[in-house]
Every structure is written in C-alpha cells, then in structure tokens.
Design a protein around this motif. Structure first.
Motif, short mmCIF file in Angstrom:
data_model
loop_
_atom_site.label_atom_id
_atom_site.label_comp_id
_atom_site.label_asym_id
_atom_site.label_seq_id
_atom_site.Cartn_x
_atom_site.Cartn_y
_atom_site.Cartn_z
N ASN A 127 16.70 20.69 -16.48
CA ASN A 127 16.73 21.56 -17.66
C ASN A 127 17.43 20.92 -18.86
O ASN A 127 17.64 21.55 -19.89
N GLY A 128 17.83 19.65 -18.71
CA GLY A 128 18.47 18.94 -19.83
C GLY A 128 19.99 18.94 -19.77
O GLY A 128 20.65 18.21 -20.52
N ASP A 129 20.59 19.74 -18.87
CA ASP A 129 22.06 19.72 -18.74
C ASP A 129 22.51 18.37 -18.21
O ASP A 129 21.80 17.73 -17.41
N VAL A 130 23.70 17.94 -18.65
CA VAL A 130 24.25 16.65 -18.21
C VAL A 130 25.70 16.84 -17.78
O VAL A 130 26.49 17.46 -18.50
N LEU A 131 26.05 16.35 -16.59
CA LEU A 131 27.46 16.36 -16.14
C LEU A 131 27.96 14.92 -16.18
O LEU A 131 27.25 14.02 -15.72
N ARG A 132 29.19 14.72 -16.70
CA ARG A 132 29.73 13.35 -16.79
C ARG A 132 31.17 13.31 -16.28
O ARG A 132 31.94 14.22 -16.58
#
Ligand code: IMP
Length: 201
Positions: A127-132
């Motif tokens: 869905n385009g979410d990004v975790l870093r």
C-alpha cells in the motif's frame, strides 16, 4: 503476513526467521518468491540502497518486502568505505582479508581511528507504507587483525562497548551489540506495532 526478504543470503534469512518466530509472519527469500533479479545498489546512502532493494521486490510481486544494507564508516576517511564496503579494494576478486588489509594500509599513519558499523533496514508495503530502522555500533580500527569469528571487517574492528575485537566475540555476543542486531530488534518492534495498527483499522 507474508514478507519477502530481498536477498538470497541464507544467514540473513535464518536470522530474520528466528527473530519473527513468535509473530504471525512468514518470511520467504527472494528466490522462493520467484524474483531472480539482482537490484543494482546505485544509492549513496544505506537508507537509499535498502529502499531500492525492498521496493523493487514489492513492485514485482505486490507483496511486502524487507531489505538491509550495511557497511563500515571510518571518520578519518570521510565515512569511507561506507556503501562501498563490499567493493572496497581495487584488486580483482578481492577477499574480505584483502579489503581489511587495504583499509589498514590507508590508515597506516593515521592516529584518529574512530569508526562505526551501520545497518539500515527498510520494509516496503504494497500500500506504499515504508518502515525504516537504523542501527550503529561505535568503535575503532585496530592496527592489526584479531580473532577468527564474524566476517568482513570484523577482524580489524574493536567495538567501544566490549573489551575484545568484533571477530573475538561469539555470534550471540556480536548480535547483542552489533549494528545489525540493533536495527533488526528495532525493526521487529516497529513491525509488531504496524501489524497491531493494521488490525485495528
Ligand atoms: P551488505 O549490507 O550485506 O551488502 O554488506 C556490505 C559489506 O559491509 C559487507 O560485505 C562487509 O564488507 C561489510 N559489513 C557489513 N556488516 C558487517 C559486519 O557485521 N561485520 C563486518 N563487515 C560488515
């Protein structure tokens, strides 16, 4: 939740699987997901490169993907070898020991030997979410290699928080203080929080 590890490295796969063993997460390798391409690491930061690798796999499969990128940054060399750590030696077919010996030669007459290992993990969601997350391990470059453990630049790196070189630590001891261990533990925490939030929606 299914997660593709954007790598075919067996050690990384085992490590990620161990850390997510009690979570509702199934981790598969890039090959198992049918992605047999290699993503070029054209970024100038660890964050960029780990994003490039994860994003390419999510775009190709429509499934969440995780990638890590890591390296050694030496202050007296302006942060080198940094993102070029795996390729840091002009010699064709260079080995890990060629690379750390090349580094020792560059630092031959250098007094300031402070350095850190860095690891960045990026997880891209369909869905385009990004975790870093980012983990660092501070230390210094020794004058000569010590120990037989670990890999890469471990024989010449002395972490500040222990009384031995990185290659003299057991795998568990290294994992407890390493850049990768820190980034991974932080990532697992963030992923748990993310999954909980998704369930509440
Ligand atoms: P990659 O992130 O797996 O591509 O690793 C990049 C390079 O950084 C490796 O090939 C090693 O030279 C170096 N490196 C990364 N992590 C470590 C470590 O924990 N110990 C020693 N060298 C490392």
């Amino acid at each position: 939740m299914k997660l593709i590890l954007a790598s075919n490295n067996k050690n990384k796969l085992r490590e990620f699987r161990q850390l997510t063993a009690d979570m509702d997460v199934e981790i598969i390798s890039q090959r198992e997901a049918g992605c047999d391409f290699e993503v070029e690491e054209t970024g100038t930061t660890f964050e960029e490169n780990s994003f490039l690798k994860a994003d390419a796999v999510t775009k190709a499969t429509g499934i969440a993907a995780i990638a890590d990128d890591s390296g050694l940054c030496v202050d007296a060399l302006g942060g080198e070898p940094g993102v070029y750590s795996a390729r840091y030696c002009p010699r064709e077919g260079a080995t890990d020991s060629d690379r750390y010996n090349y580094l020792l030669t560059k630092l031959e007459n250098v007094e300031d030997r402070t350095a850190r290992f860095v690891c960045c993990i990026t997880c891209t969601m369909p869905n385009g979410d990004v975790l870093r997350t980012r983990g660092e391990c501070e230390g210094y470059i020794m004058r000569e290699p010590h120990g037989e453990g670990g890999f890469g630049y471990d024989p010449v790196f002395h972490p500040l928080c222990v009384d031995r070189g990185m290659a003299e630590l057991s795998p568990d001891e290294k994992n407890a203080i390493s850049h990768r261990g820190k980034a991974l533990r932080d990532f697992i925490k963030k992923l748990n929080e993310y999954m909980e939030k998704q369930q509440c929606r």
